[in-house]
Write an enzyme that holds these catalytic residues in place. Structure first.
Site, PDB file in Angstrom:
ATOM      1  N   TYR A   1      40.288 -44.445  31.891  1.00 50.73           N
ATOM      2  CA  TYR A   1      39.810 -45.478  30.964  1.00 50.73           C
ATOM      3  C   TYR A   1      38.312 -45.761  31.044  1.00 50.73           C
ATOM      4  O   TYR A   1      37.868 -46.867  30.751  1.00 50.73           O
ATOM      5  CB  TYR A   1      40.611 -46.773  31.174  1.00 50.73           C
ATOM      6  CG  TYR A   1      42.070 -46.614  30.759  1.00 50.73           C
ATOM      7  CD1 TYR A   1      42.458 -46.778  29.435  1.00 50.73           C
ATOM      8  CD2 TYR A   1      43.030 -46.240  31.687  1.00 50.73           C
ATOM      9  CE1 TYR A   1      43.781 -46.604  29.045  1.00 50.73           C
ATOM     10  CE2 TYR A   1      44.356 -46.054  31.307  1.00 50.73           C
ATOM     11  CZ  TYR A   1      44.720 -46.246  29.982  1.00 50.73           C
ATOM     12  OH  TYR A   1      46.033 -46.054  29.605  1.00 50.73           O
TER      13      TYR A   1
ATOM     14  N   HIS B   1      53.570 -45.651  12.315  1.00 53.81           N
ATOM     15  CA  HIS B   1      53.065 -45.455  13.681  1.00 53.81           C
ATOM     16  C   HIS B   1      52.860 -43.954  13.946  1.00 53.81           C
ATOM     17  O   HIS B   1      51.801 -43.530  14.417  1.00 53.81           O
ATOM     18  CB  HIS B   1      54.056 -46.050  14.685  1.00 53.81           C
ATOM     19  CG  HIS B   1      53.694 -45.787  16.109  1.00 53.81           C
ATOM     20  ND1 HIS B   1      52.961 -46.671  16.860  1.00 53.81           N
ATOM     21  CD2 HIS B   1      53.928 -44.725  16.911  1.00 53.81           C
ATOM     22  CE1 HIS B   1      52.770 -46.166  18.066  1.00 53.81           C
ATOM     23  NE2 HIS B   1      53.352 -44.987  18.130  1.00 53.81           N
ATOM     24  N   GLU B   2      53.877 -43.168  13.639  1.00 54.37           N
ATOM     25  CA  GLU B   2      53.789 -41.723  13.904  1.00 54.37           C
ATOM     26  C   GLU B   2      52.696 -41.076  13.054  1.00 54.37           C
ATOM     27  O   GLU B   2      51.961 -40.221  13.535  1.00 54.37           O
ATOM     28  CB  GLU B   2      55.141 -41.043  13.634  1.00 54.37           C
ATOM     29  CG  GLU B   2      56.263 -41.507  14.561  1.00 54.37           C
ATOM     30  CD  GLU B   2      55.905 -41.424  16.032  1.00 54.37           C
ATOM     31  OE1 GLU B   2      55.096 -40.563  16.429  1.00 54.37           O
ATOM     32  OE2 GLU B   2      56.417 -42.249  16.812  1.00 54.37           O
TER      33      GLU B   2
ATOM     34  N   HIS C   1      49.317 -41.184  14.563  1.00 53.56           N
ATOM     35  CA  HIS C   1      49.033 -40.062  15.472  1.00 53.56           C
ATOM     36  C   HIS C   1      48.631 -38.816  14.676  1.00 53.56           C
ATOM     37  O   HIS C   1      47.676 -38.125  15.007  1.00 53.56           O
ATOM     38  CB  HIS C   1      50.268 -39.717  16.305  1.00 53.56           C
ATOM     39  CG  HIS C   1      50.647 -40.764  17.313  1.00 53.56           C
ATOM     40  ND1 HIS C   1      49.750 -41.311  18.192  1.00 53.56           N
ATOM     41  CD2 HIS C   1      51.848 -41.345  17.596  1.00 53.56           C
ATOM     42  CE1 HIS C   1      50.385 -42.184  18.973  1.00 53.56           C
ATOM     43  NE2 HIS C   1      51.652 -42.240  18.624  1.00 53.56           N
TER      44      HIS C   1
ATOM     45  N   GLU D   1      47.739 -44.952  20.003  1.00 56.93           N
ATOM     46  CA  GLU D   1      48.941 -45.721  19.658  1.00 56.93           C
ATOM     47  C   GLU D   1      48.656 -46.778  18.587  1.00 56.93           C
ATOM     48  O   GLU D   1      49.581 -47.252  17.925  1.00 56.93           O
ATOM     49  CB  GLU D   1      49.523 -46.401  20.905  1.00 56.93           C
ATOM     50  CG  GLU D   1      49.998 -45.434  21.981  1.00 56.93           C
ATOM     51  CD  GLU D   1      51.043 -44.438  21.486  1.00 56.93           C
ATOM     52  OE1 GLU D   1      51.727 -44.731  20.496  1.00 56.93           O
ATOM     53  OE2 GLU D   1      51.142 -43.348  22.079  1.00 56.93           O
TER      54      GLU D   1
ATOM     55  N   HIS E   1      60.636 -43.811  27.994  1.00 57.75           N
ATOM     56  CA  HIS E   1      59.366 -43.409  28.600  1.00 57.75           C
ATOM     57  C   HIS E   1      59.443 -43.189  30.112  1.00 57.75           C
ATOM     58  O   HIS E   1      58.522 -42.624  30.691  1.00 57.75           O
ATOM     59  CB  HIS E   1      58.285 -44.436  28.246  1.00 57.75           C
ATOM     60  CG  HIS E   1      58.100 -44.585  26.764  1.00 57.75           C
ATOM     61  ND1 HIS E   1      59.067 -45.171  25.960  1.00 57.75           N
ATOM     62  CD2 HIS E   1      57.102 -44.205  25.930  1.00 57.75           C
ATOM     63  CE1 HIS E   1      58.660 -45.157  24.701  1.00 57.75           C
ATOM     64  NE2 HIS E   1      57.472 -44.572  24.649  1.00 57.75           N
TER      65      HIS E   1
ATOM     66  N   ARG F   1      49.372 -47.912  27.540  1.00 60.63           N
ATOM     67  CA  ARG F   1      48.774 -47.591  26.244  1.00 60.63           C
ATOM     68  C   ARG F   1      49.315 -48.496  25.122  1.00 60.63           C
ATOM     69  O   ARG F   1      48.578 -48.865  24.218  1.00 60.63           O
ATOM     70  CB  ARG F   1      49.047 -46.122  25.891  1.00 60.63           C
ATOM     71  CG  ARG F   1      50.515 -45.776  25.873  1.00 60.63           C
ATOM     72  CD  ARG F   1      50.787 -44.306  25.554  1.00 60.63           C
ATOM     73  NE  ARG F   1      50.242 -43.417  26.580  1.00 60.63           N
ATOM     74  CZ  ARG F   1      50.362 -42.097  26.547  1.00 60.63           C
ATOM     75  NH1 ARG F   1      51.004 -41.507  25.562  1.00 60.63           N
ATOM     76  NH2 ARG F   1      49.838 -41.349  27.494  1.00 60.63           N
TER      77      ARG F   1
HETATM   78  O1  X8Z Z   1      57.387 -44.847  21.875  1.00 56.66           O
HETATM   79  C1  X8Z Z   1      56.882 -45.367  20.902  1.00 56.66           C
HETATM   80  C2  X8Z Z   1      56.592 -44.528  19.659  1.00 56.66           C
HETATM   81  C3  X8Z Z   1      56.213 -43.141  19.995  1.00 56.66           C
HETATM   82  S1  X8Z Z   1      54.661 -43.025  20.758  1.00 56.66           S
HETATM   83  C4  X8Z Z   1      57.814 -44.500  18.781  1.00 56.66           C
HETATM   84  N1  X8Z Z   1      56.645 -46.700  20.876  1.00 56.66           N
HETATM   85  C5  X8Z Z   1      56.955 -47.552  22.019  1.00 56.66           C
HETATM   86  C6  X8Z Z   1      58.449 -47.675  22.241  1.00 56.66           C
HETATM   87  O2  X8Z Z   1      59.227 -47.297  21.356  1.00 56.66           O
HETATM   88  O3  X8Z Z   1      58.858 -48.148  23.295  1.00 56.66           O
HETATM   89  C7  X8Z Z   1      56.043 -47.450  19.787  1.00 56.66           C
HETATM   90  C8  X8Z Z   1      56.154 -48.889  20.195  1.00 56.66           C
HETATM   91  C9  X8Z Z   1      56.358 -48.885  21.677  1.00 56.66           C
HETATM   92 ZN    ZN Z   2      53.047 -43.488  19.528  1.00 51.23          ZN
END
Ligand code: X8Z
Ligand code: ZN
Length: 601
Positions: free
Chosen positions: A206, A366-367, A370, A394, A495, A504
């Site tokens: 960062y 959102h996508e 990117h 993001e 994640h 992020r």
């Molecule tokens: O994972 C994502 C995106 C892909 S980068 C769909 N997001 C986080 C989640 O779903 O936990 C977007 C919001 C937060």
């Molecule tokens: Zn994303």
């Protein structure tokens, strides 16, 4: 391994790259060679990872693990060589590129081939377990994540929701030993990369010292915490009225399965239960999407239409041909939405199991955020293909969705009309707060937990205990029955098995309001911030396009300054946006008991 805004993992050819010595190559030559090899070898890897994510079978697991192994081997070699240039003089942009070689992966591996193979296999397996996860009852009936999420979204039956919530958390139980080993291996890897552990490595990306970064994250949280507490208080009271005080106690954390979302990270699905002024305004975009038979393609085109209205380019035809936009009926896929920068900027794709809901429409934007980053920084050197920091990547699509005001939705025929009144404003603000404010503590705590895990403060003996401590302390939610160490609840969030860093998103949810404010100003908006839309505004589009084209070529502070005029991330913009709701919530909560006891086990 996918985009999700991050750089694709470093990759390797069938033949390991030739190792070169510093005597033979200048830093510039070294960086140039690594980039060329990387681009070349990525072709093979992204193909393997894409096929894996869109066809989850034992065979694609072999292919993806093998590809992952090559990637780790290549990265390891590149890093070992990059370290030789530590004390060599070079141009700042070369130094920046070299730093990215050291920081370009979220999953550093130890140096030996055996560990690299083991790590690649574990990573493939964990993501596969998540993607193919389903909970089966004694009659052999199984439900996958999408079905279980539907229950949390639509059902208002306490027990039915609890069952779905608990069922999903059975899929992560077998991940626990794998994750434990994953932590050991990646920590060893981080050490060979020159960091104390993986948490330090993640915090090093960062453009500021690690301690300063930690403080920044904390400062931003402190700026928004009062608004979250007030929202929590109001929602808890409303849920108490609906479910009864025996189910939702007025002073305790909220039961974790009642917020309309599997992880309680986005509360917008319970809007009907907490709507400030029922009947004043119809904001139900999901109902219109269903009624009007919106297909995934049509929803994607609508999202594309916002970007092109700003003067940004159309998506290439290959995007629609090659993206996965709907959940296939005949096979398992990783449904968690992601964006992929394939073909070195020429073949961008998304993978999303789109359904006709507003939540999915927002995720499509959102996508595409990117994707537009990929398209706009296509001509940057490979190592600078990334966000100014990962939170920027993001934030782009979300910045667009903030401009999707009721007026915008009305223009698109997705809500009947715009109601102009203070009450309608509060309804709209509540809806947004359930998405944007409810997320903030969640956005912070995921990596709080992982930082603790990677640094050794949280050991495997306490994975779940510490997870729930953070969930209670930050979010003010709690499970209805003990979630002891027989479970591995962090693994039920994509994640964690997918190993995507999460801070992020926390940063994104703050800075997207800074971007929004700046683009509104550029578009000449006059009036309350939350009423601004820059749909169709070229000046705003130019500003956004310039930011995207920079990629990661400059420190994020410089990029932020170009857009907003300030060099610091700040929650003033998000607080300004929600000013009407903040005032209203404070009034509503008067005389109510807010807050909850903080856990310390
Ligand atoms: O994972 C994502 C995106 C892909 S980068 C769909 N997001 C986080 C989640 O779903 O936990 C977007 C919001 C937060
Ligand atoms: Zn994303």
């Amino acid at each position: 391994m996918c985009g999700c805004g991050a750089k694709t993992e470093l990759t390797s050819s069938t033949q390991p790259p030739q190792s070169a010595t510093t005597a033979e190559e200048s830093p510039e030559q070294f960086v140039e060679r690594i980039q060329q090899e990387w681009v070349e070898l990525n072709k093979e890897l992204e193909a393997a990872f894409w096929v894996r994510a869109t066809y989850l079978t034992p065979d694609t697991a072999v292919l993806a693990a093998k590809a992952g192994e090559k990637s780790l081997a290549f990265t390891g070699k590149a890093v070992a060589q990059a370290k030789q240039y530590h004390n060599v003089d070079m141009a700042p942009e070369t130094r920046r590129a070299l730093d990215f070689i050291l920081l370009g992966t979220a999953m550093p591996a130890p140096e030996n081939a055996e560990s690299q193979a083991e790590l690649a296999t574990i990573a493939t397996e964990m993501e596969g377990m998540y993607g193919a996860g389903e909970a089966c009852n004694s009659d052999g009936q199984c439900r996958d994540l999408e079905e279980l999420e539907k229950v949390l979204r639509n059902s208002r039956d306490y027990d039915e929701q609890l069952q779905a919530w608990q069922d999903w958390r059975t899929i992560s139980v077998p991940m626990r030993p794998k994750y434990e080993r994953f932590v050991e291996l990646t920590n060893q890897g981080a050490q060979t990369y020159g960091f104390d552990d993986l948490s330090v490595m993640w915090k090093s990306g960062y453009d500021m010292p690690v301690a300063d970064f930690e403080q920044e994250v904390e400062r931003l949280w402190q700026q928004v915490e009062p608004l979250y507490s007030n929202l929590h208080c109001y929602v808890r009271n409303k849920l108490g009225e609906f479910y009864g005080a025996d189910k939702v106690d007025a002073q305790s954390p909220i039961p974790a399965h009642l917020l309309g979302n599997m992880w309680a990270q986005d509360w917008s699905n319970i809007y009907p239960l907490v709507e400030p002024y029922p009947g004043v305004s119809d904001l139900d975009v999901s109902a219109s999407l269903i009624e009007q038979n919106y297909t995934p393609e049509a929803m994607t085109q609508m999202a594309e239409g916002f970007f092109t209205s700003l003067g940004l380019p159309e998506l290439p035809a290959s995007f629609y041909e090659r993206s996965l936009l709907a959940k296939p009926a005949d096979r398992d896929v990783v449904c968690h939405a992601s964006a992929w920068d394939m073909g070195n900027g020429e073949d961008p794709r998304i993978k999303q199991c789109v359904e006709p809901t507003q939540e999915q429409l927002v995720t499509l934007h959102h996508e595409l955020g990117h994707i537009y980053y990929y398209l706009m920084y296509k001509d940057q050197p490979f190592l600078f293909k990334g966000g100014a920091h990962d939170g920027f990547h993001e934030a782009i699509g979300d910045t667009i969705t903030l401009a999707m005001t009721p007026a915008y939705y009305a223009e698109k025929g997705l809500i009947p009309e715009v109601v102009h009144s203070e009450q309608a404003t509060l309804n709209q603000q509540m809806k947004m707060a359930l998405e944007k404010i409810a997320f903030l503590p969640f956005g912070k705590l995921i990596d709080q937990w992982r930082w603790q895990v990677f640094s050794g403060q949280t050991t495997a003996a306490n994975y779940n205990r510490d997870w729930w401590q953070l969930r209670q302390n930050y979010q003010g939610i709690a499970p209805t029955s003990p979630r002891d160490e027989r479970f591995f609840d962090p693994g039920a969030k994509y994640h964690i098995p997918g190993n995507t860093p999460y801070t992020r998103y926390f940063l994104s949810y703050i800075i997207q309001f800074q971007f929004y404010q700046a683009l509104c100003q550029e578009a000449g908006h006059d009036g309350p911030l939350h009423e601004c839309s820059y749909y169709g505004n070229q000046a705003a589009g130019d500003k956004l396009g310039k930011l995207l084209a920079l990629g990661a070529s400059q420190p994020w502070q410089d990029a932020l300054e170009q857009v907003t005029g300030t060099r610091t991330m700040d929650a003033k913009a998000i607080n300004a946006y929600f000013a009407p709701l903040a005032k209203w919530l404070a009034e509503q909560n008067q005389g109510k008991q807010c807050g909850w006891s903080k856990a310390s086990f």
